[in-house]
Design a protein around this motif. Structure first.
Motif, PDB file in Angstrom:
ATOM      1  N   THR A 170       0.871  -1.316  -0.045  1.00 15.65           N
ATOM      2  CA  THR A 170      -0.071  -0.008  -0.057  1.00 15.65           C
ATOM      3  C   THR A 170       0.782   0.924  -0.073  1.00 15.65           C
ATOM      4  O   THR A 170       1.556   1.459   0.865  1.00 15.65           O
ATOM      5  N   GLU A 192      -1.920  -1.464  -3.925  1.00 15.08           N
ATOM      6  CA  GLU A 192      -2.966  -0.414  -3.910  1.00 15.08           C
ATOM      7  C   GLU A 192      -2.390   1.020  -3.561  1.00 15.08           C
ATOM      8  O   GLU A 192      -1.560   1.214  -2.629  1.00 15.08           O
ATOM      9  N   TRP A 234      -5.433  -3.490  -8.726  1.00 18.07           N
ATOM     10  CA  TRP A 234      -4.678  -3.779  -7.467  1.00 18.07           C
ATOM     11  C   TRP A 234      -3.684  -5.000  -7.950  1.00 18.07           C
ATOM     12  O   TRP A 234      -2.628  -5.104  -7.492  1.00 18.07           O
ATOM     13  N   SER A 280      -9.672  -2.037  -7.677  1.00 19.79           N
ATOM     14  CA  SER A 280     -10.118  -1.606  -6.448  1.00 19.79           C
ATOM     15  C   SER A 280     -11.633  -1.084  -6.245  1.00 19.79           C
ATOM     16  O   SER A 280     -12.293  -0.921  -7.473  1.00 19.79           O
TER      17      SER A 280
END
Length: 258
Positions: free
Chosen positions: A76, A98, A136, A148
């Motif tokens: 992320t 992400e 993603w 996403s």
């Protein structure tokens, strides 16, 4: 010294990080990264890690070491940066990523550490960040395997806002220039970056420090992060190659340039 949080080595500090753990990691590019703790984690051969960090280091340093070894399953982050292996794994479907607007990522970490489950922000409205569909994970054939989801949108004073969730992680790894035995930390200049936010988000936060001082030596007004957020403190060994401060992109004047 009942509150003494120091441990003897980086290896001891990360000894209980299991496979599949989530970690918030401080730093911006290569500035302020907890390189000794990352190296100790790399030496341990843990895998399936889910990392929350502004970026993933470079190909041969920082989180890039874990990435190149195939130890990270999900990132992320706010950008890919100078890491070709990060881009390769993402585009080939080996790594789930992400991507989050940088300010939103910072606030998600801060909110998680402050016990705030979610908040509204205008960042990303009218884009795939809010509408969903950002890749993603890719499939091997280049198609999107995981995208996403759309985010809840609400209007305040005539302006749309997205609902974003706070982030908490199993562990956090950060680097500070000074720390005391109670875990109070001081960061130096731009190395402060994501470190306090990552520290707040971790359930077990581990700090590597360049200088270890005794409780009471730090002026309370100088403390950037109070020890309540820190579980373990390890002093960086002077001369340790793993603690080297590298420059991500070095630009110098060529001989003969005006």
């Amino acid at each position: 010294m009942g509150l003494d949080k120091t441990v003897a080595s980086a290896a001891e500090a990360v000894a209980d990080v299991p496979d599949g753990a989530s970690l918030a990691v401080g730093g911006f590019g290569l500035c302020g990264i907890p390189s000794s703790l990352i190296d100790a984690l790399w030496q341990r051969d843990v895998t399936g890690l889910r990392i929350v960090s502004n970026n993933c280091g470079v190909d041969d340093w920082g989180l890039g070491l874990l990435l190149a070894a195939g130890r990270i399953s999900r990132m992320t982050s706010s950008y890919v940066g100078e890491n070709k292996e990060f881009a390769r794994q993402y585009l080939s479907g080996e790594l789930e990523v992400e991507l989050v607007p940088q300010g939103t990522l910072a606030e998600r970490l801060r909110a998680g550490g402050a016990g705030i489950p979610a908040f509204y922000t205008p960042a990303g409205t009218g884009t795939q960040v809010g509408e969903g569909g950002l890749p993603w994970r890719y499939a091997a054939d280049g198609s999107v395997a995981v995208a996403s989801p759309a985010k809840e949108t609400r209007e305040f004073d005539g302006r749309p806002y997205l609902l974003e969730h706070g982030i908490t992680t199993d562990f956090a790894l950060v680097r500070a220039t000074i720390g005391d035995r109670h875990g109070n930390l001081v960061f130096r200049s731009s190395a402060r970056n994501f470190n306090p936010l990552a520290a707040m988000a971790g359930r077990i936060t581990i700090a590597e420090v360049d200088h270890l001082v005794e409780p009471g030596e730090l002026d309370p007004d100088e403390v950037h992060l109070p020890g309540v957020f820190v579980r373990r403190v390890v002093r960086v060994t002077p001369g340790d190659p793993a603690a080297e401060r590298r420059i991500e992109r070095r630009t110098v004047r060529q001989e003969g340039d005006a």
